[in-house]
Design an enzyme around this catalytic site. Structure first.
Site, PDB file in Angstrom:
ATOM      1  N   GLY A  64      41.593  41.227  52.937  1.00 17.92           N
ATOM      2  CA  GLY A  64      40.648  42.179  53.361  1.00 17.92           C
ATOM      3  C   GLY A  64      39.922  42.351  54.605  1.00 17.92           C
ATOM      4  N   GLY A 125      49.910  48.187  47.990  1.00 18.09           N
ATOM      5  CA  GLY A 125      49.985  47.120  48.788  1.00 18.09           C
ATOM      6  C   GLY A 125      50.785  45.695  48.244  1.00 18.09           C
ATOM      7  NE  ARG A 126      50.171  40.970  51.802  1.00 27.13           N
ATOM      8  CZ  ARG A 126      49.592  41.290  52.721  1.00 27.13           C
ATOM      9  NH1 ARG A 126      50.276  41.931  53.756  1.00 27.13           N
ATOM     10  NH2 ARG A 126      48.408  41.257  53.048  1.00 27.13           N
ATOM     11  CB  ILE A 127      47.181  42.779  45.381  1.00 29.11           C
ATOM     12  CG1 ILE A 127      46.746  41.611  46.193  1.00 29.11           C
ATOM     13  CG2 ILE A 127      46.876  42.794  43.846  1.00 29.11           C
ATOM     14  CD1 ILE A 127      45.342  41.716  46.507  1.00 29.11           C
ATOM     15  CB  ILE A 218      41.745  43.653  41.548  1.00 24.04           C
ATOM     16  CG1 ILE A 218      42.997  44.440  41.755  1.00 24.04           C
ATOM     17  CG2 ILE A 218      41.638  43.447  40.142  1.00 24.04           C
ATOM     18  CD1 ILE A 218      43.628  44.725  43.003  1.00 24.04           C
ATOM     19  NE  ARG A 220      36.888  43.686  50.350  1.00 21.66           N
ATOM     20  CZ  ARG A 220      37.620  42.762  49.977  1.00 21.66           C
ATOM     21  NH1 ARG A 220      38.116  42.544  48.722  1.00 21.66           N
ATOM     22  NH2 ARG A 220      38.024  41.831  51.037  1.00 21.66           N
ATOM     23  CG  ASP A 244      37.809  40.077  40.453  1.00 21.19           C
ATOM     24  OD1 ASP A 244      36.995  39.518  40.109  1.00 21.19           O
ATOM     25  OD2 ASP A 244      38.300  39.881  41.539  1.00 21.19           O
ATOM     26  CG  HIS A 269      35.105  39.332  44.894  1.00 22.75           C
ATOM     27  ND1 HIS A 269      34.966  40.163  45.921  1.00 22.75           N
ATOM     28  CD2 HIS A 269      36.484  38.876  45.198  1.00 22.75           C
ATOM     29  CE1 HIS A 269      35.862  40.459  46.836  1.00 22.75           C
ATOM     30  NE2 HIS A 269      36.803  39.840  46.300  1.00 22.75           N
ATOM     31  CB  ILE A 270      36.947  35.116  40.263  1.00 20.94           C
ATOM     32  CG1 ILE A 270      36.863  35.958  39.124  1.00 20.94           C
ATOM     33  CG2 ILE A 270      35.513  34.436  40.401  1.00 20.94           C
ATOM     34  CD1 ILE A 270      37.131  34.834  37.619  1.00 20.94           C
TER      35      ILE A 270
END
Ligand code: 8YV
Length: 304
Positions: A64, A125-127, A218, A220, A244, A269-270
């Protein structure tokens, strides 16, 4: 030998969510050719000005880029290196798990069934696409995506899995946010934070969600309006949430009411925290930093 100054905001394997001491950074960045920043280091005009004209490259330890003023970088011809695809798998694993786990309680066990549910991706997106692979491989699901489908990297994989398992999993682009909210059993927030996505998930969105649904973030924290989320949980507008990321992290006080919610799974945020991913992130960001400082090709450079 050419010597260049580089500044790394902290030990890469120490905590990343606490911002680096701003004053220290403003003083020490002066004269640097390269700067490595973390998710919580605001990389704005003030910092770039403090660095001075020597600064050639910023490398961020993130995928990000919402903490970075991209326009200011571009204006000063400063290049930006970032982390691309490597972390998608780790975050996608966590995404899927956050959507299917709730704290134990006899009544809470009567949660939504996984099989056959509709998963709505807000941001694709990719995630999100890596999470989709996991969902297709494990269960029959109807999956909706948002209006920004992104690069359809999942298509080959999807066809293969469908062929192997004889699955029929419709993957459709949702017409609008309203459809995404009202038809999804699990909403997965995976979009970038920009001025137009801040509080995109708000009271209006929660009003449209199913009472049995779960929302996962997951991406922001500020994409979800925390007050509306707390109200939605309090008033039973949704079943639960898996987060997260939170607004104003790591300041837990800001989201205190969420901690009182029995149907909230909260992580610090892991998402990208596997050993392999972190090792790769360190390697990539340091290579970006070093190459960028001397004007050479970075591993991953963001086109500004
Ligand atoms: C964090 C992330 O940066 O890459 C991103 O955008 O949000 C994460 O990978 C990581 O947890 C280190 O702070």
């Amino acid at each position: 030998m050419l010597t260049q100054k580089i500044v790394v905001t902290r030990n890469l394997l120490d905590g990343c969510l606490q911002p680096c001491d701003r004053l220290w950074l403003l003083v020490n960045v002066k004269g640097a050719a390269g700067l490595l920043v973390m998710v919580s280091d605001k990389t704005d005009k003030e910092l770039l000005e403090a660095a001075g004209s020597q600064l050639k490259a910023v490398a961020t330890f993130t995928a990000g880029t919402d903490h970075i003023d991209l326009a200011a970088l571009k204006k000063r011809n400063i290049r930006l290196g970032y982390i691309t695809d490597y972390l998608s798998d780790a975050v996608a694993d966590l995404t899927v798990m956050l959507g299917s786990q709730m704290p134990w309680h006899p009544l809470l066990m009567a949660g939504p069934q996984i099989r056959g549910v509709t998963v709505g991706f807000l941001g694709f997106g990719r995630i999100a696409q890596a999470a989709l692979k996991r969902l297709i491989a494990t269960d029959k699901r109807v999956i909706y995506v948002t209006s920004k489908p992104g690069k359809p990297v999942w298509e080959d994989y999807y066809d293969l899995i469908k062929h192997m398992h004889g699955l029929t999993v419709p993957v459709e682009v949702a017409r609008n946010l309203g459809q995404l909210a009202s038809e999804s059993d699990v909403v997965i927030v995976g979009c970038a934070l920009t001025p137009s996505t801040k509080h995109l998930v708000n009271a209006d969105f929660f009003k449209k969600m199913k009472k049995t649904s779960v929302i996962v973030n997951i991406a922001r924290g500020p994409v979800i309006d925390t007050n509306s989320l707390v109200d939605a949980l309090d008033q039973g507008k949704i079943f639960g949430t898996g987060l997260d990321v939170i607004e104003d992290e790591p300041n837990i006080q800001a989201i205190y009411p969420i901690l009182e919610q029995p149907r909230c799974v909260l992580l610090p945020h892991i998402g990208s925290a596997t050993l392999e991913t972190r090792e790769q992130m360190v390697a990539e960001s340091v290579q970006n930093l070093l190459a960028g400082s001397i004007g050479e090709a970075m591993v991953n450079e963001l086109k500004l």
